[in-house]
Design an enzyme around this catalytic site. Structure first.
Site, PDB file in Angstrom:
ATOM      1  N   LYS A   1       0.835  -1.207   0.000  1.00 22.21           N
ATOM      2  CA  LYS A   1       0.000   0.000   0.000  1.00 22.21           C
ATOM      3  C   LYS A   1       0.871   1.258   0.000  1.00 22.21           C
ATOM      4  O   LYS A   1       0.641   2.189  -0.765  1.00 22.21           O
ATOM      5  CB  LYS A   1      -0.925   0.025   1.244  1.00 22.21           C
TER       6      LYS A   1
ATOM      7  N   ARG B   1      -9.623   1.074   8.664  1.00 21.44           N
ATOM      8  CA  ARG B   1      -9.332  -0.342   8.907  1.00 21.44           C
ATOM      9  C   ARG B   1     -10.531  -1.066   9.482  1.00 21.44           C
ATOM     10  O   ARG B   1     -10.505  -2.281   9.615  1.00 21.44           O
ATOM     11  CB  ARG B   1      -8.185  -0.444   9.903  1.00 21.44           C
TER      12      ARG B   1
ATOM     13  N   ARG C   1      11.770  -5.817   4.378  1.00 18.02           N
ATOM     14  CA  ARG C   1      11.568  -4.358   4.280  1.00 18.02           C
ATOM     15  C   ARG C   1      12.569  -3.606   5.153  1.00 18.02           C
ATOM     16  O   ARG C   1      12.805  -3.949   6.296  1.00 18.02           O
ATOM     17  CB  ARG C   1      10.156  -3.999   4.743  1.00 18.02           C
TER      18      ARG C   1
ATOM     19  N   ARG D   1      11.304  -1.960  10.982  1.00 19.22           N
ATOM     20  CA  ARG D   1      10.259  -1.510  11.906  1.00 19.22           C
ATOM     21  C   ARG D   1      10.108  -2.473  13.082  1.00 19.22           C
ATOM     22  O   ARG D   1      10.182  -3.688  12.907  1.00 19.22           O
ATOM     23  CB  ARG D   1       8.916  -1.415  11.165  1.00 19.22           C
TER      24      ARG D   1
ATOM     25  N   ARG E   1      -0.671  -9.053  13.307  1.00 21.70           N
ATOM     26  CA  ARG E   1      -1.215  -8.055  12.368  1.00 21.70           C
ATOM     27  C   ARG E   1      -2.019  -8.744  11.276  1.00 21.70           C
ATOM     28  O   ARG E   1      -3.072  -8.234  10.853  1.00 21.70           O
ATOM     29  CB  ARG E   1      -0.071  -7.218  11.763  1.00 21.70           C
TER      30      ARG E   1
HETATM   31  P1  AP5 Z   1       4.875  -1.670   1.794  1.00 24.27           P
HETATM   32  O1  AP5 Z   1       4.573  -0.777   0.646  1.00 24.27           O
HETATM   33  O2  AP5 Z   1       5.582  -1.098   2.981  1.00 24.27           O
HETATM   34  O3  AP5 Z   1       3.529  -2.415   2.276  1.00 24.27           O
HETATM   35  P2  AP5 Z   1       2.314  -1.843   3.138  1.00 24.27           P
HETATM   36  O4  AP5 Z   1       1.089  -2.487   2.621  1.00 24.27           O
HETATM   37  O5  AP5 Z   1       2.354  -0.352   3.189  1.00 24.27           O
HETATM   38  O6  AP5 Z   1       2.714  -2.490   4.539  1.00 24.27           O
HETATM   39  P3  AP5 Z   1       2.585  -1.976   6.035  1.00 24.27           P
HETATM   40  O7  AP5 Z   1       3.299  -3.020   6.849  1.00 24.27           O
HETATM   41  O8  AP5 Z   1       3.057  -0.568   6.189  1.00 24.27           O
HETATM   42  O9  AP5 Z   1       1.070  -2.082   6.264  1.00 24.27           O
HETATM   43  P4  AP5 Z   1       0.315  -2.140   7.593  1.00 24.27           P
HETATM   44  O10 AP5 Z   1      -1.063  -1.871   7.147  1.00 24.27           O
HETATM   45  O11 AP5 Z   1       0.495  -3.355   8.399  1.00 24.27           O
HETATM   46  O12 AP5 Z   1       1.066  -1.053   8.473  1.00 24.27           O
HETATM   47  P5  AP5 Z   1       0.679   0.397   8.968  1.00 24.27           P
HETATM   48  O13 AP5 Z   1       1.903   1.199   8.983  1.00 24.27           O
HETATM   49  O14 AP5 Z   1      -0.513   0.905   8.241  1.00 24.27           O
HETATM   50  O15 AP5 Z   1       5.697  -2.918   1.220  1.00 24.27           O
HETATM   51  C1  AP5 Z   1       6.254  -3.888   2.088  1.00 24.27           C
HETATM   52  C2  AP5 Z   1       7.605  -4.360   1.521  1.00 24.27           C
HETATM   53  O16 AP5 Z   1       7.379  -5.033   0.297  1.00 24.27           O
HETATM   54  C3  AP5 Z   1       8.600  -3.216   1.221  1.00 24.27           C
HETATM   55  O17 AP5 Z   1       9.912  -3.649   1.506  1.00 24.27           O
HETATM   56  C4  AP5 Z   1       8.460  -2.990  -0.290  1.00 24.27           C
HETATM   57  O18 AP5 Z   1       9.663  -2.544  -0.874  1.00 24.27           O
HETATM   58  C5  AP5 Z   1       8.096  -4.405  -0.780  1.00 24.27           C
HETATM   59  N1  AP5 Z   1       7.183  -4.389  -1.929  1.00 24.27           N
HETATM   60  C6  AP5 Z   1       6.160  -3.535  -2.170  1.00 24.27           C
HETATM   61  N2  AP5 Z   1       5.539  -3.860  -3.331  1.00 24.27           N
HETATM   62  C7  AP5 Z   1       6.181  -4.951  -3.826  1.00 24.27           C
HETATM   63  C8  AP5 Z   1       6.008  -5.756  -4.983  1.00 24.27           C
HETATM   64  N3  AP5 Z   1       5.048  -5.495  -5.884  1.00 24.27           N
HETATM   65  N4  AP5 Z   1       6.857  -6.803  -5.158  1.00 24.27           N
HETATM   66  C9  AP5 Z   1       7.840  -7.076  -4.272  1.00 24.27           C
HETATM   67  N5  AP5 Z   1       8.040  -6.334  -3.141  1.00 24.27           N
HETATM   68  C10 AP5 Z   1       7.230  -5.288  -2.928  1.00 24.27           C
HETATM   69  O19 AP5 Z   1       0.185   0.092  10.460  1.00 24.27           O
HETATM   70  C11 AP5 Z   1       1.083  -0.261  11.481  1.00 24.27           C
HETATM   71  C12 AP5 Z   1       0.322  -0.327  12.810  1.00 24.27           C
HETATM   72  O20 AP5 Z   1      -0.224   0.975  13.144  1.00 24.27           O
HETATM   73  C13 AP5 Z   1      -0.889  -1.265  12.841  1.00 24.27           C
HETATM   74  O21 AP5 Z   1      -0.528  -2.604  13.137  1.00 24.27           O
HETATM   75  C14 AP5 Z   1      -1.750  -0.638  13.938  1.00 24.27           C
HETATM   76  O22 AP5 Z   1      -1.237  -0.948  15.218  1.00 24.27           O
HETATM   77  C15 AP5 Z   1      -1.524   0.857  13.705  1.00 24.27           C
HETATM   78  N6  AP5 Z   1      -2.514   1.438  12.777  1.00 24.27           N
HETATM   79  C16 AP5 Z   1      -2.267   1.979  11.541  1.00 24.27           C
HETATM   80  N7  AP5 Z   1      -3.395   2.435  10.985  1.00 24.27           N
HETATM   81  C17 AP5 Z   1      -4.393   2.177  11.866  1.00 24.27           C
HETATM   82  C18 AP5 Z   1      -5.794   2.395  11.832  1.00 24.27           C
HETATM   83  N8  AP5 Z   1      -6.395   2.965  10.773  1.00 24.27           N
HETATM   84  N9  AP5 Z   1      -6.527   2.011  12.911  1.00 24.27           N
HETATM   85  C19 AP5 Z   1      -5.928   1.422  13.985  1.00 24.27           C
HETATM   86  N10 AP5 Z   1      -4.600   1.185  14.085  1.00 24.27           N
HETATM   87  C20 AP5 Z   1      -3.833   1.559  13.017  1.00 24.27           C
END
Ligand code: AP5
Length: 230
Positions: free
Chosen positions: A13, A88, A128, A161, A172
């Site tokens: 994402k 979410r 990552r 991270r 997660r």
């Molecule tokens: P990346 O682009 O980083 O993936 P992502 O989907 O953004 O992954 P996240 O881990 O950031 O998502 P998340 O939803 O768990 O975390 P968030 O920060 O929102 O890609 C991942 C890796 O793959 C990278 O190394 C990239 O280079 C590689 N890659 C990308 N595309 C590729 C491809 N096509 N092929 C190969 N490799 C590829 O949330 C973290 C925490 O915050 C949550 O657990 C929760 O505690 C809290 N939180 C966040 N938002 C909320 C909310 N709305 N409500 C409640 N709690 C929340």
């Protein structure tokens, strides 16, 4: 363009939102990045949020919503945004709908879910690395930095991270599995949801997203004015 990207942890994402913000000329608004920034500054909200993030659990709505509302009120988000990681839950989605309505602004144009199987997620998350300085993202195998552990753009140090530890990732993924279906149904009923295959090179995924955006994406790219839609 008012776009939401859904998908499991590590689906790409953030990678796609960063690419799309240049193409669509609207900012990425990532709830995880906003929360991590609050954790770094050790604000009261950040300290509270960290307790949940470290476990891989969802942060309580009132904390997340406060950050999102503040961010969407900034001038650069007035003509659109790419939401990454928010909403979410259905409760968050309903609050977003009410928030946009309350501001008299246009509702969402599209919700895109990036579908990636769990075994690929584990590979993506374990490799990552993120720049401490500018936030640029790398993958040790798929997109490695030119110099070991250093950012190509600013030479900043790369880090993993805290919530990318194996147990936390498992949690997660469980949280995602438990919450995604109602959210997909909510946006499906609204006629906004498209699901795309998240396997392939980032540029290929980007093309699938652009195709799913259809006319809305073309209008945004051409700089067409926002048209009220409720
Ligand atoms: P990346 O682009 O980083 O993936 P992502 O989907 O953004 O992954 P996240 O881990 O950031 O998502 P998340 O939803 O768990 O975390 P968030 O920060 O929102 O890609 C991942 C890796 O793959 C990278 O190394 C990239 O280079 C590689 N890659 C990308 N595309 C590729 C491809 N096509 N092929 C190969 N490799 C590829 O949330 C973290 C925490 O915050 C949550 O657990 C929760 O505690 C809290 N939180 C966040 N938002 C909320 C909310 N709305 N409500 C409640 N709690 C929340």
């Amino acid at each position: 363009m008012r776009l939401v990207l859904l998908g499991p942890p590590g689906a790409g994402k953030g990678t796609q939102a960063r690419m799309l913000q240049k193409r669509l000329s609207v900012p990425q608004v990532a709830s995880g990045d906003l929360l991590r920034a609050a954790v770094r500054t050790r604000s009261a909200l950040g300290v509270e949020a960290k307790r949940y993030m470290d476990k891989g659990a969802l942060v309580p709505d009132e904390l997340v919503l406060k950050l999102i509302e503040e961010r969407l009120n900034q001038p650069d988000a007035a003509s659109g945004f790419i939401l990454d990681g928010f909403p979410r839950t259905v409760e968050q989605a309903e609050t977003l709908t009410a928030m946009l309505k309350g501001r008299g602004s246009r509702q969402l144009d599209k919700v895109i879910a990036i579908i990636v199987p769990d075994d690929e997620i584990v590979k993506r998350i374990s490799g990552r690395r993120t720049c401490k300085n500018c936030g640029a993202m790398y993958h040790l195998i798929y997109d490695p930095p030119r110099n070991h552990n250093l950012c190509n753009s600013c030479n900043g140090e790369l880090y993993q991270r805290d919530d990318d530890a194996e147990d936390t990732v498992r949690m997660r993924l469980e949280v995602y599995a438990a919450t995604m279906r109602p959210l997909f149904e909510y946006y499906g009923r609204a006629g906004l949801l498209s699901q795309i295959d998240g396997i392939g090179r980032p540029e290929e995924i980007q093309q699938r997203i652009v195709s799913a955006l259809g006319d809305a994406g073309a209008a945004a790219k051409a700089g067409a004015p926002d048209k009220a839609k409720d």
